[in-house]
Scaffold this active site. Structure first.
Site, mmCIF file in Angstrom:
data_model
loop_
_atom_site.group_PDB
_atom_site.id
_atom_site.type_symbol
_atom_site.label_atom_id
_atom_site.label_comp_id
_atom_site.label_asym_id
_atom_site.label_seq_id
_atom_site.Cartn_x
_atom_site.Cartn_y
_atom_site.Cartn_z
ATOM 1 N N SER B 93 46.958 43.945 45.812
ATOM 2 C CA SER B 93 46.855 42.407 45.060
ATOM 3 C C SER B 93 45.306 41.756 46.022
ATOM 4 O O SER B 93 45.180 42.627 46.294
ATOM 5 C CB SER B 93 47.125 41.551 43.879
ATOM 6 O OG SER B 93 48.444 42.297 43.489
ATOM 7 N N HIS B 98 39.635 29.639 50.390
ATOM 8 C CA HIS B 98 38.713 28.991 50.594
ATOM 9 C C HIS B 98 38.720 27.429 51.234
ATOM 10 O O HIS B 98 39.769 26.856 51.263
ATOM 11 C CB HIS B 98 38.576 28.111 48.737
ATOM 12 C CG HIS B 98 38.678 29.517 47.625
ATOM 13 N ND1 HIS B 98 36.821 30.066 48.440
ATOM 14 C CD2 HIS B 98 39.125 29.735 47.254
ATOM 15 C CE1 HIS B 98 37.660 31.438 46.595
ATOM 16 N NE2 HIS B 98 38.979 31.243 46.685
ATOM 17 N N CYS B 113 52.005 42.493 43.973
ATOM 18 C CA CYS B 113 52.405 43.234 43.275
ATOM 19 C C CYS B 113 53.471 43.976 43.753
ATOM 20 O O CYS B 113 52.954 45.102 44.584
ATOM 21 C CB CYS B 113 52.384 44.051 42.581
ATOM 22 S SG CYS B 113 51.046 42.812 40.975
#
Lengths: 159, 159
Positions: B93, B98, B113
């Site tokens: 995944s 940020h 996952c």
């Protein structure tokens, strides 16, 4: 840091009616949250679209545009025997999608910062374009410091 | 779809003790959740590290490794006058970060996952390497279809 927010908007002046209201109760006005994170599960989608890397690239780009976000970079990866992951780097944070065509399922998250973006619109586009018959959308506010409300910034020109 | 899960693991045999237990109560055993999403807020971080694109690329790479994930692609963008976004595309995944150096803040999410990945370890590395004095970690299970438990897949060889 002095910056005028609209300079980040790629398409100022877009109207709410530019995107179909398929989510019903989901607010489509610009968010007043500084950091908003949407978690979207899409079920019973069009299997072929879920496995179409080019289609997903276009759809992510459209989703970013309708969210009022600025797309800075987009990467995708196709898995074997099926499935695609797409990550969009936005001036306002990101969009991710991971698809499992064999289950008709896509896991999406849209995180946007700034008062001018509408992450639900990106979810709206993805849900619609993938023909999801069922979905689950949850959103929450990120626990950003208060100072971030005025601390938006511009993409680096040379990138 | 027949696939042996360990083939996705870049470093089979890693021990739990390879990563320092800085989160205390956070479980470090391999998750049995099919889709697990961690939302991490990092506060009072090292300002210079938050703005160091190369450092963040290295740290994300390390975080993916310690999570037991396979890094397939990594993009970053530096903002003006400061701040960096990094997106790591994993076989399992993604990781996103940020940063707002002016606030000492980083917003992270790690979605993995598969039963062999440990997303909390990626969070652990990022928290530690950015010298966050405070943090908030929340995790939840994605509402994946049950069938995904056995529907892992391999990166596409030509990518």
């Amino acid at each position: 840091m002095e910056q005028i927010v609209p300079c980040l908007h790629p398409n100022p002046g877009w109207r709410n009616s530019d995107v179909e209201d398929v989510f019903g109760s989901v607010p489509h006005s610009a968010s007043d949250m500084v950091g908003k994170h949407c978690i979207l599960e899409l079920y019973d989608c069009d299997v072929f679209k879920l496995n179409d890397e080019a289609f997903l690239r276009n759809t992510i780009t459209t989703a970013a545009r309708f969210a009022g976000a600025t797309l800075l970079n987009l990467i995708t990866h196709r898995f074997e025997p099926q499935g695609v992951t797409g990550l969009a780097l936005l001036a306002e944070s990101h969009i991710s999608i991971h698809t499992w065509p064999e289950s008709g399922y896509a896991a999406v998250d849209v995180f946007t910062c700034g008062v001018h973006t509408m992450p639900e619109r990106a979810c709206d586009i993805l849900r619609k374009e993938l023909f999801a018959k069922q979905f689950s959308l949850k959103s929450f506010q990120r626990e950003t410091p208060d100072a971030l409300t005025t601390e938006l910034r511009k993409p680096f020109p040379s990138n």
